[in-house]
Design a protein around this motif. Structure first.
Motif, PDB file in Angstrom:
ATOM      1  N   LYS A   1       0.806  -1.222   0.000  1.00 14.98           N
ATOM      2  CA  LYS A   1       0.000   0.000   0.000  1.00 14.98           C
ATOM      3  C   LYS A   1       0.842   1.276   0.000  1.00 14.98           C
ATOM      4  CE  LYS A   1      -0.918   0.129   5.006  1.00 14.98           C
ATOM      5  NZ  LYS A   1      -1.990   0.021   6.035  1.00 14.98           N
ATOM      6  N   GLU A   2       2.147   1.115   0.145  1.00 13.72           N
ATOM      7  CA  GLU A   2       3.042   2.254  -0.076  1.00 13.72           C
ATOM      8  C   GLU A   2       2.831   2.810  -1.488  1.00 13.72           C
ATOM      9  OE1 GLU A   2       7.877   3.181  -0.317  1.00 13.72           O
ATOM     10  OE2 GLU A   2       7.133   1.123   0.003  1.00 13.72           O
ATOM     11  N   PHE A   3       2.426   1.909  -2.401  1.00 12.49           N
ATOM     12  CA  PHE A   3       2.203   2.275  -3.791  1.00 12.49           C
ATOM     13  C   PHE A   3       0.704   2.390  -4.111  1.00 12.49           C
ATOM     14  CE2 PHE A   3       6.179  -0.071  -3.479  1.00 12.49           C
ATOM     15  CZ  PHE A   3       7.066   0.786  -4.128  1.00 12.49           C
ATOM     16  N   ARG A   4      -0.078   2.781  -3.132  1.00 13.86           N
ATOM     17  CA  ARG A   4      -1.534   2.827  -3.294  1.00 13.86           C
ATOM     18  C   ARG A   4      -1.950   3.741  -4.454  1.00 13.86           C
ATOM     19  NH1 ARG A   4      -4.678   3.487   2.155  1.00 13.86           N
ATOM     20  NH2 ARG A   4      -4.116   1.279   2.286  1.00 13.86           N
ATOM     21  N   ILE A   5      -1.156   4.721  -4.757  1.00 12.62           N
ATOM     22  CA  ILE A   5      -1.462   5.617  -5.888  1.00 12.62           C
ATOM     23  C   ILE A   5      -1.681   4.810  -7.161  1.00 12.62           C
ATOM     24  CG2 ILE A   5      -0.506   7.385  -7.435  1.00 12.62           C
ATOM     25  CD1 ILE A   5       0.880   8.590  -4.995  1.00 12.62           C
ATOM     26  N   ILE A   6      -0.907   3.747  -7.347  1.00  8.37           N
ATOM     27  CA  ILE A   6      -1.034   2.917  -8.552  1.00  8.37           C
ATOM     28  C   ILE A   6      -2.394   2.245  -8.607  1.00  8.37           C
ATOM     29  CG2 ILE A   6      -0.181   0.794  -9.636  1.00  8.37           C
ATOM     30  CD1 ILE A   6       2.643   1.714  -8.781  1.00  8.37           C
TER      31      ILE A   6
END
Length: 513
Positions: free
Chosen positions: A275-280
């Motif tokens: 979820k660190e990359f939730r923007i994706i």
């Protein structure tokens, strides 16, 4: 963008080998199979003779790229399909880079690459020249840049992202969904603090400046592209619905890959590590919601958004299968490989035509068309690769029957851009008049600077033209065994003595769709 990402040389070699597989597949097809020119390929080639900052049905980047490619390599079928073959490999390369950035190892690299290589929609879109193969590649690079922004947040990455979004928009306006999803993702995550810096505005400004010429072109041409989109949605795509769109997501990406991309979506939205990359995940969901709201969206419009989900899902499966669930790797990879190999001949021209027809019948697959067209033995995608040279040859016979004086005052009129493009493309091989059409960019290109007393027209009935011409004579017929039904058994007419000047008729026959 790839420095320090490979742990050792063997990892680099693995990525290069995986990336070379789709390139070699498409290279083989281009050399030994491939059928004929696709309808849109002919249109794109002809468009390179009318370079502009815009076209009725798409932005200009793909045409400029083809112009450069054609200048260097020529316009043979192999030459124009070389770039999409190369892009198919580069897309796999960036998918692997994304998996590595997420902490993936050998299995996740292999699984994500296999998912991309064997996705039916990617196999199809990379087998001919169009803006689609470019679109898929640019989305992949942009997703990778988003990962770099999240992990390292260098200003240069925001600048690169603005550049690639701008190029994406100049290739296909669907990149707006990516951009909107990206800024929505920033707003809804901890990255919102970046709005207090100059970085997101750099991305927005750079992408806007690159896209600006197409915006200006539309202002200057009565928003032709918006008219095209409106007509396409209300006419040829009006039969599509939300169920078709959602079902298409499973079929386009390979039914057995659903586990991978759903795991990828879960990984980016809910997983503690991912979820660190939730923007994706938000970019994907934003594009999905926009297309669902549109109701009549083609399912393949969302296709470019899946490479990153394959990367994320492969890493997630790799993590979950490291200990006692190692069997999960085989349970996902083996069915994916088997179904991908089985489906491949149905979505790209790998087999001879008769073999293809027999193969699809044995699989119980009926021909399909996203435009609701009547079909025969081939799906529209393959049927549109047949009949064009035969059409040019048949029209040439009619043209050759005219006197030398008549030839100088004769044009060929086509009702759609495929027919007009075929005639203009094959003028280098057959004696043919210049082709004009009322369809899309051809209408905008017009008919020259003089009136023409004689037209060669293909399609329709004689009665369709008697109100406009004093003399209409049936002089031939065009047939093609494998072409679309509406592109075969067409009467060819010579129409003379027009009752109205072409300049008067031109405005009322315009058709953008």
């Amino acid at each position: 963008m790839t420095h320090k990402i490979f742990k050792d040389r063997s990892q680099l070699f693995l990525v290069l080998i995986l990336s070379s597989i789709p390139f070699l597949i498409h290279l083989y097809v281009n050399i030994f199979e491939g059928y004929g020119y696709f309808r849109d390929e002919l249109y794109y080639i002809v468009s390179t003779e009318h370079l502009s900052f815009g076209y009725v049905d798409h932005p200009p980047l793909s045409i400029f790229i083809l112009y450069i490619s054609k200048t260097i390599f020529g316009d043979s079928l192999f030459a124009i399909r070389l770039l999409p073959a190369l892009l198919s490999g580069l897309t796999v390369f960036f998918t692997c880079l994304m998996a590595l950035r997420l902490g993936g190892k050998t299995f996740s690299l292999t699984l994500s690459a296999a998912a991309v290589i064997l996705a039916p929609v990617y196999l199809a879109m990379n087998s001919f020249y169009s803006m689609n193969s470019i679109d898929i590649f640019l989305w992949s690079v942009s997703f990778y840049l988003v990962m770099l922004i999240i992990k390292e947040n260098k200003t240069s990455y925001w600048i690169y992202l603005g550049l690639f979004i701008g190029l994406g928009l100049m290739n296909k306006i669907g990149f707006l969904w990516f951009e909107f999803g990206f800024f929505t993702g920033i707003l809804l995550t901890h990255k919102r603090k970046e709005f207090l810096t100059v970085k997101p505005y750099l991305t927005l400004i750079i992408s806007f400046v690159i896209f600006l010429p197409y915006i200006i072109w539309n202002f200057q041409n009565e928003f032709a592209h918006l008219e095209f989109i409106r007509n396409a949605g209300s006419e040829k795509y009006s039969g599509l619905n939300i169920i078709d769109f959602i079902k298409g997501q499973f079929m386009n990406m390979n039914p057995f890959s659903v586990v991978i991309w759903l795991c990828g979506l879960y990984y980016f939205i809910f997983n503690e590590k991912g979820k660190e990359f939730r923007i994706i995940g938000i970019i994907y969901l934003t594009a999905f919601i926009i297309l669902v709201i549109n109701v009549h969206s083609k399912s393949e419009y969302l296709a470019p958004a899946y490479t990153v989900l394959f990367a994320g899902g492969s890493v997630f499966i790799e993590l979950k299968s490291q200990m006692k669930f190692k069997w999960l790797r085989f349970a996902v990879l083996i069915p994916l490989l088997i179904t991908g190999v089985v489906i491949a001949p149905t979505v790209m021209p790998l087999l001879k035509v008769e073999d293809h027809i027999s193969y699809t019948k044995n699989l119980g697959l009926a021909p399909s068309s996203s435009e609701g067209k009547k079909l025969s033995e081939l799906k529209q995608f393959f049927a549109d690769m047949h009949g064009w040279e035969e059409m040019a040859a048949n029209v040439s016979k009619v043209y050759e029957s005219l006197s030398a004086e008549e030839k100088q005052n004769t044009l060929f009129f086509a009702w759609n851009y495929g027919e007009a493009s075929a005639i203009n493309f094959f003028r280098n091989k057959y004696p043919l008049p210049e082709a004009i059409s009322s369809h899309n960019a051809f209408w905008m290109w017009g008919y020259g600077d003089k009136e023409f007393p004689t037209l060669i027209i293909i399609g329709g009935e004689k009665e369709d033209y008697t109100d406009e011409f004093g003399s209409v004579v049936e002089v031939g017929i065009h047939t093609s065994k494998y072409a679309m039904p509406y592109e075969t058994d067409l009467m060819i007419f010579i129409a003379k003595d027009p009752k109205n000047q072409l300049s008067e008729v031109w405005q009322r026959i315009k058709h953008y769709d």
